[in-house]
Motif scaffolding. Sequence first.
Motif: not given
Lengths: 449, 420
Positions: A309, A339-340, A342-345, A389
């Motif tokens: 994050y 893309a990570k 977006m996933k984390y945070g 992404l």
Amino acid sequence: MIRTACLFLAVSLLPAAPPLVIRNANLITITKGNFRGAVLIDGGKIAAFGDKVVVPPNARVIDAGGQYVTPGIIDPHSHVGTDSVNESALAVASMTGIGDVLNPENIGIYRALAGGVTTIAVLHGSADPIGGKCEIIKTRWGKDAEGIRFEGAPPYIKFALGENVKRSGGVWAALIAPGNLRYPATRMGVEDVFRQAFTDARAYQKAWREYDENRKRGVEALPPRRDLTLEPLVEVLERKRLVHTHAYRADEILMIMRVAEEFGFKINVLVHVLEGYKVAREIAAHGASASTFSDWWAYKMEAYDAIPYNAAIMAKKGVLVSLNSDNAELMRRMNTEAAKVMKYGGVSENDALAMITLNPAKQLGIEDRVGSIETGKDADLVIWDRHPLSNYAKVQKVLVDGELYFDRDTDIGSRPARNKQRQELLEKAKARQNKAAPENKASAAGRPQ
Amino acid sequence: MKTVPFCYLLLSAMLPLAAQTGGSFLLRGGTVHTVSGPDIPGGSVLVRDGRITDVGPKLAAPKGVRVIDVKGLHVYPGLIDSATQLGATEIGSVRETSDVMDLGVFKPQLRIAAALNPASEHLPVTRANGVTTAVVQPSGGIIPGQAALIHLDGWTTEEMLIMPAVAMRLDYPHKQPGGGGVPFAELKKQYEAQVRELNEYFESARRYQKAKAVAAPDFKTDLALEAMLPVLEGRLPLLVRAEREKTIREAIAFAEKQKVRMILQQAVECWKVAAELKAKGIMVTLARTLSLPSDEDEPYDRPFTTPAELFKAGVKFSFATYGPGAGNNPSNLPYEAAAAVPFGLSPEEALKAVTLNAAAIWGVEDQIGSIDRNKLADLIVTDGDPLETRTHVLQMFINGRPVDLNNKHKRLYEKFVNRP
């Protein structure tokens, strides 16, 4: 000589390449929104883009067939394309420069290109608190060392903190090779190295200023002795050379910013900066930007509090954030690293993609040239078969300065010929080795050492 | 992010209830990806006492069984990582936190199951990405020891273990090209000595086996050779690491000669021997997809295309996060699988390789790896394809127990995102 001159003449007399248009594309511009349309490239630059591009009659056409087009990826921290990385014998190695050891034939450059990377900041390693001067390159695969340089990019230098720089001073280093023991061995020593180096740089700067003033007034004086270690540091003091600092822990991030403030300069980019999320407010206040990994952690003690994050928190608190690879493999798939974020945070699609395009361009001081699809910018473009992404996306074509440097179909098409050539070379080497040393058959079939 | 904190609440609320019911519940209304059969849109999964008792389009909740509404979400079997050092090493560079590599060359008596820390921060971090199960391996030497198959959840190590010994690891000797300036002739000598020692070691184990069987008068228990017996008797597979084509071929010949069962791992050049692997029925856990080609003159996409080539050849394979590549990060298991998809493997087969096929390789396909009756309820609930980075894992069940998806990363996130 004559041949070179003729060649030069021939090249300069060639008509400029006709314009190129990529049509039927899903454009992700980063700064100007997303369009279904075309990009027009002329003279290596983006001449127009959008849904109403007028295509000149002489234009060459690439039909993207509805695929996605993004600006080229920019990796602000890598070590590919060099013959050496660290001058680890010294704690202050500012006299060295990566620009002197570029290797344009390093296969890492082509592999990065095939992952959509068009600009790479090639840095000195992290063995020294003050490392060498860095170089920015474009992935113009096939060009020579001069030809891959990002011409006109601002100069910068690498600093490093924490475990990597302490390692040379550690007990283990002393046991393995006593002669190699090098100060500093603690974070106290790291701070001291910086304060001492910039104290020296200030004195050196003063000596030159006095000499210059004397000379202006007509006073005869001997010039100070040139010091190639301190010259780049004076450039830092005068804010003519940008500073990239490898940092992990929150305390050392604060330390280096305070040292910079004491000497009146700025840390431009904190790289890795894994605990940046703990001091994001202070980083923003200093005016530093940050370039981090998406989710690497726990490979060493100072990475144990790293969290995926990190990028999202720093961005939320007003820090300009990019992602970097520091690794020839990771560099091939920076799109899914985005893309990570977006996933984390919960960073938005566009902001996530900016972290691998526009934001690193800003950090390197080259955002007027690259980082987004805008009229007048370099035509560094990537065509993806799916939305970049997605983990299921792959790169189809990459253009640098409007020239096609990677084409997946061409790459695949060239494989049989390359295999054949490889076999022929192996046969040749085998035959030669057998002839030279018939008794040593075992090593004849071996790989080159 | 919006949905995630909500899920923490949901899960913490569920925990005491689950303990009361002993892991019985009905997941209802989601797309059930069974892996063994077709997807069931709007399907249900019934779990009683930790096992799946029914799967179908419309199941009624038996009396007293709690219903969990997963409408609009997706249900998958938990993911399986076929090679890790999870729980056995915490911080790569800090020796004191690592128990994966002991001294010696032949160490078949060493059990990684004796070195698993259930409090490792890596376990919850990896779970958060949908991984419920992993093979944990020791390393170092020619026979590093016994690998274990674990669940990534348990109050104690014993609760985590599915199989304390799932395979015996063997790193087949090879000549390391360009090994630190060592001359080729020297490498060759070392390699030949290692092959000889390996063969002799197996011979010793066989003599030990015979001496034990006939109760020879001077027979003395030897724990290392004793540990080899399940391998010789075909009860424990040999998990053989062999990267280059030549090493792979030698390893196959060795296993045949020794008449032992083998699983091939980190087999970088397995695509070159795919036909033989298929013919001999040898299964493979792949080297990392997210790695560089091993030679400069190989195609740039070589590691990405290998899984599809194995699939075409009919070889059964699984994915793993352990081995050379950028960072060893088991939470990236889904992306090791996904990276093969743009290069020819179907998303369905990629998923199968981290679920049902992995279970088959480890000999537990009757227990885990798909959503079928009588299997353990190792399930994940997601908002999309678990192989895509942007997907969130919202719920997890191991043995039918709801698993806490919170972890060190999320705790630090919550703490510092709220720093004033």
